[in-house]
Motif scaffolding. Structure first.
Motif, PDB file in Angstrom:
ATOM      1  N   ASN A  58       0.795  -1.115   0.196  1.00 25.10           N
ATOM      2  CA  ASN A  58      -0.095  -0.072  -0.037  1.00 25.10           C
ATOM      3  C   ASN A  58       0.909   1.138  -0.063  1.00 25.10           C
ATOM      4  OD1 ASN A  58      -2.584  -1.750   0.227  1.00 25.10           O
ATOM      5  ND2 ASN A  58      -1.587  -2.002   2.324  1.00 25.10           N
ATOM      6  N   LYS A  59       1.628   1.439   0.848  1.00 22.60           N
ATOM      7  CA  LYS A  59       2.348   2.746   1.364  1.00 22.60           C
ATOM      8  C   LYS A  59       3.621   2.963   0.632  1.00 22.60           C
ATOM      9  CE  LYS A  59       1.728   2.805   5.950  1.00 22.60           C
ATOM     10  NZ  LYS A  59       1.870   2.965   7.307  1.00 22.60           N
ATOM     11  N   SER A  61       6.632   1.935   2.175  1.00 26.31           N
ATOM     12  CA  SER A  61       7.514   2.312   3.475  1.00 26.31           C
ATOM     13  C   SER A  61       8.023   1.214   4.113  1.00 26.31           C
ATOM     14  CB  SER A  61       6.361   3.130   4.476  1.00 26.31           C
ATOM     15  OG  SER A  61       5.285   2.385   4.921  1.00 26.31           O
TER      16      SER A  61
END
Length: 126
Positions: A58-59, A61
């Protein structure tokens, strides 16, 4: 946000990963290539465990975590072996075959990690 951990030789590589993922185009490329959440759990020379959560679903990160959250794949290995893997001195398959790398979860997602390191490596390509 720092992802380094005292006493872990892998810290510079994980920080490099975090710095690379801070660039939106690289983060998007990594997420597109891997589509998974990955946890690295490393054990250092003094026997201390530390985990990092890499969100490439998703991110895009990475963060240092005390307890691994739900993930697609978890890699468990020694800090020194992670460093060899990250800088290309060791092969993930060989580490796995020799029992130095334990994988919990989706084995195919684990194989895509080496690609991420290569794409985020700031060193010049020779």
């Amino acid at each position: 946000m720092s992802v380094t951990a005292d006493g872990f030789e892998a810290s510079p590589f994980l920080q490099q990963l975090a710095d690379g993922l801070a660039q939106p185009d690289l983060a998007k490329k990594a997420v597109g290539g891997v589509k998974a959440t990955i946890v690295f759990t490393l054990k250092n020379k003094s026997g201390k465990d530390q985990s990092w959560f890499l969100d490439l679903k998703n991110k895009g990160s990475i963060e240092k975590v005390d307890k691994p959250p739900k993930n697609d794949v978890q890699l468990i290995l020694k800090d020194a072996d992670f460093v060899k893997l990250a800088n290309g001195q060791a092969n993930g398959q060989k580490l796995f075959m020799n029992g130095k790398l334990k994988i919990k979860g989706n084995m195919m997602k684990a194989t895509s990690i080496e690609t991420v390191f290569k794409s985020l490596d700031p060193r010049p390509k020779l």
